[in-house]
Enzyme design. Structure first.
Site, PDB file in Angstrom:
ATOM      1  N   ARG A   1     113.783 -25.377  42.704  1.00 15.15           N
ATOM      2  CA  ARG A   1     113.186 -24.459  41.742  1.00 15.15           C
ATOM      3  C   ARG A   1     111.876 -25.097  41.294  1.00 15.15           C
ATOM      4  O   ARG A   1     111.047 -25.421  42.136  1.00 15.15           O
ATOM      5  CB  ARG A   1     114.191 -24.229  40.598  1.00 15.15           C
TER       6      ARG A   1
ATOM      7  N   LYS B   1     116.866 -23.400  24.053  1.00 13.78           N
ATOM      8  CA  LYS B   1     116.048 -22.354  24.674  1.00 13.78           C
ATOM      9  C   LYS B   1     116.764 -21.001  24.580  1.00 13.78           C
ATOM     10  O   LYS B   1     117.959 -20.952  24.250  1.00 13.78           O
ATOM     11  CB  LYS B   1     115.799 -22.715  26.143  1.00 13.78           C
TER      12      LYS B   1
ATOM     13  N   MET C   1     129.670   1.845  26.407  1.00 22.80           N
ATOM     14  CA  MET C   1     128.554   1.261  25.663  1.00 22.80           C
ATOM     15  C   MET C   1     128.990   0.696  24.308  1.00 22.80           C
ATOM     16  O   MET C   1     128.582  -0.396  23.906  1.00 22.80           O
ATOM     17  CB  MET C   1     127.453   2.298  25.459  1.00 22.80           C
TER      18      MET C   1
ATOM     19  N   TYR D   1     135.795   5.845  31.491  1.00 21.78           N
ATOM     20  CA  TYR D   1     134.934   6.444  32.530  1.00 21.78           C
ATOM     21  C   TYR D   1     135.476   6.148  33.917  1.00 21.78           C
ATOM     22  O   TYR D   1     135.949   5.041  34.183  1.00 21.78           O
ATOM     23  CB  TYR D   1     133.515   5.881  32.435  1.00 21.78           C
TER      24      TYR D   1
HETATM   25  C1  LIG Z   1     118.888 -25.195  30.392  1.00 20.95           C
HETATM   26  C2  LIG Z   1     118.521 -26.555  30.821  1.00 20.95           C
HETATM   27  C3  LIG Z   1     119.266 -27.664  30.401  1.00 20.95           C
HETATM   28  C4  LIG Z   1     120.574 -27.525  29.638  1.00 20.95           C
HETATM   29  O1  LIG Z   1     121.576 -27.159  30.550  1.00 20.95           O
HETATM   30  P1  LIG Z   1     123.114 -26.979  30.127  1.00 20.95           P
HETATM   31  O2  LIG Z   1     123.801 -26.681  31.402  1.00 20.95           O
HETATM   32  O3  LIG Z   1     123.168 -25.829  29.177  1.00 20.95           O
HETATM   33  O4  LIG Z   1     123.537 -28.244  29.490  1.00 20.95           O
HETATM   34  C5  LIG Z   1     118.807 -28.928  30.736  1.00 20.95           C
HETATM   35  N1  LIG Z   1     117.673 -29.079  31.463  1.00 20.95           N
HETATM   36  C6  LIG Z   1     116.945 -28.031  31.907  1.00 20.95           C
HETATM   37  C7  LIG Z   1     115.711 -28.280  32.702  1.00 20.95           C
HETATM   38  C8  LIG Z   1     117.344 -26.736  31.611  1.00 20.95           C
HETATM   39  O5  LIG Z   1     116.629 -25.704  32.057  1.00 20.95           O
END
Ligand SMILES: *Cc1c(COP(=O)(O)O)cnc(C)c1O
Length: 359
Positions: free
Chosen positions: A132, A37, A304, A257
């Site tokens: 969640r 993802k 930056m 800065y």
């Molecule tokens: C992102 C995610 C994972 C993978 O998690 P990692 O900590 O990167 O291994 C697995 N399951 C769900 C539902 C996620 O959102």
């Protein structure tokens, strides 16, 4: 791009294979759903699909990413982890073998009210304590019954997520395991999936049918206080940048800065072509880069396009390469110095940073 980049990201495709083998050795016979993802945690979804081509299946954020994978010719099953769905989405998912995650009553209503040419495979997400997405344990019976009665639904899997897996000693993990076990035993699930990378790295009793590793495939540690080396993972990404300038600074001189860094003694510094415009975190304390095998502390506030480092006798010269993080400079250390996690640094790398495949 016609000119040599000042900052670039090297992606080592071989490391994907190494990390996938590590996952396999921990996952026993479970199917490996590689999580790619968020543009594969910033690595580039096409590169990850290639490096992780021997995964059993994939998970992505939404149907746009799933669609990208199908267009790249990926044939494995794909799961979308979170998205808002309409009828067009359901049709596409059904026809392209994309498994949808169902976590909200509105999605069940949509499926009930939609005629499909092919049935869907879905994951029912149960909130066992993450707080969640997902149905609560006491809602599962009615939700399962509704979905199970539909001809639009071909199979129902059980999916849940751990909130504290990065800390194996946290007692909350046991509470989630118990909740999931109750739900798991009560219904006839096609498949069950709980563990992310961190879960896979402790000795969890519940491997189930499908595991969902993300971060460890990219070669970063999912556990607090453990490095990728401790877990024999190989960093896939290495962020590199050129040295723009080397100069001598007198004791008492100020850097960057806000002028909040003051040199304690006469110091040689190098200015490096990487800043928050590339995704380098602006709020760091104690971060380091590596130049010519020498660890060099970052001085003052990142700007930056640039950071300034103490060269510490590294013989740094203009044009040399600084390793910002990755191989020979663990990303976990910069993450710690920025009070964040490697995930945020990886996904924060900006578009202007060129991705280069090595191996
Ligand atoms: C992102 C995610 C994972 C993978 O998690 P990692 O900590 O990167 O291994 C697995 N399951 C769900 C539902 C996620 O959102």
């Amino acid at each position: 791009m016609p000119f040599e980049p000042r900052t670039w990201l090297e992606i080592d495709l071989h490391c994907f294979e190494h990390n996938l083998a590590q996952v396999r050795s921990r996952a026993r016979s479970a199917s490996i759903m590689s999580v790619i993802k968020a543009n594969a945690y910033g690595h580039g979804i096409a590169l990850a699909a290639k490096g992780l081509a021997s995964s059993d299946e994939f998970a992505v954020t939404d149907l746009n990413e799933a669609c990208t994978l199908r267009e790249l010719g990926v044939g494995q099953a794909i799961t979308t982890l979170s998205a808002y769905y309409d009828k067009t989405d359901l049709d596409y998912a059904a026809s392209e073998n994309i498994q949808l995650t169902v976590y909200d009553a509105s999605q069940i209503e949509l499926i009930e009210n939609t005629k499909l040419s092919k049935p869907l495979s879905i994951w029912l997400k149960v909130d066992t304590g993450m707080g969640r997405l997902g149905f609560n344990e006491n809602e599962v019976a009615s939700v399962f019954a509704r979905l199970n009665a539909l001809e639009q639904v071909h199979s129902i899997g059980l999916l849940s997520h751990l909130a504290n897996a990065d800390d194996p000693s946290n007692a909350y993990n046991q509470l989630q395991f118990m909740s999931l076990k109750r739900v798991s035993d009560r219904f006839k699930w096609q498949r069950r999936s709980l563990l992310n990378s961190a879960g896979l790295c402790h000795t969890s009793p519940l491997i189930y049918d499908v595991v969902r590793p993300g971060i460890m495939l990219y070669g970063a540690s999912p556990l607090l206080g453990k490095t990728s080396q401790d877990l024999d993972l190989a960093p896939v990404m290495t962020l590199k940048a050129r040295v723009l300038s080397v100069k001598q600074i007198k004791a008492g001189a100020k850097i960057g800065y806000g002028s909040d860094y003051v040199c304690k003694s006469d110091t040689e510094v190098a200015i490096i072509a990487c800043g928050y415009g590339d995704g380098y975190p602006r709020r760091v304390a104690g971060a380091r880069v590596v130049i010519n095998d020498q660890v060099c502390p970052v001085l003052g506030r990142p700007s930056m396009d640039m950071i300034t480092v103490d060269t510490i006798g590294s013989n740094a010269a203009v044009g040399d390469t600084a390793i910002i993080w990755g191989k020979h400079n663990p990303i976990e250390e910069t993450a710690l110095a920025a009070n964040t996690i490697s995930y945020e640094l990886m996904t924060g790398i900006t578009n202007r940073v060129e991705r280069r495949v090595i191996n």
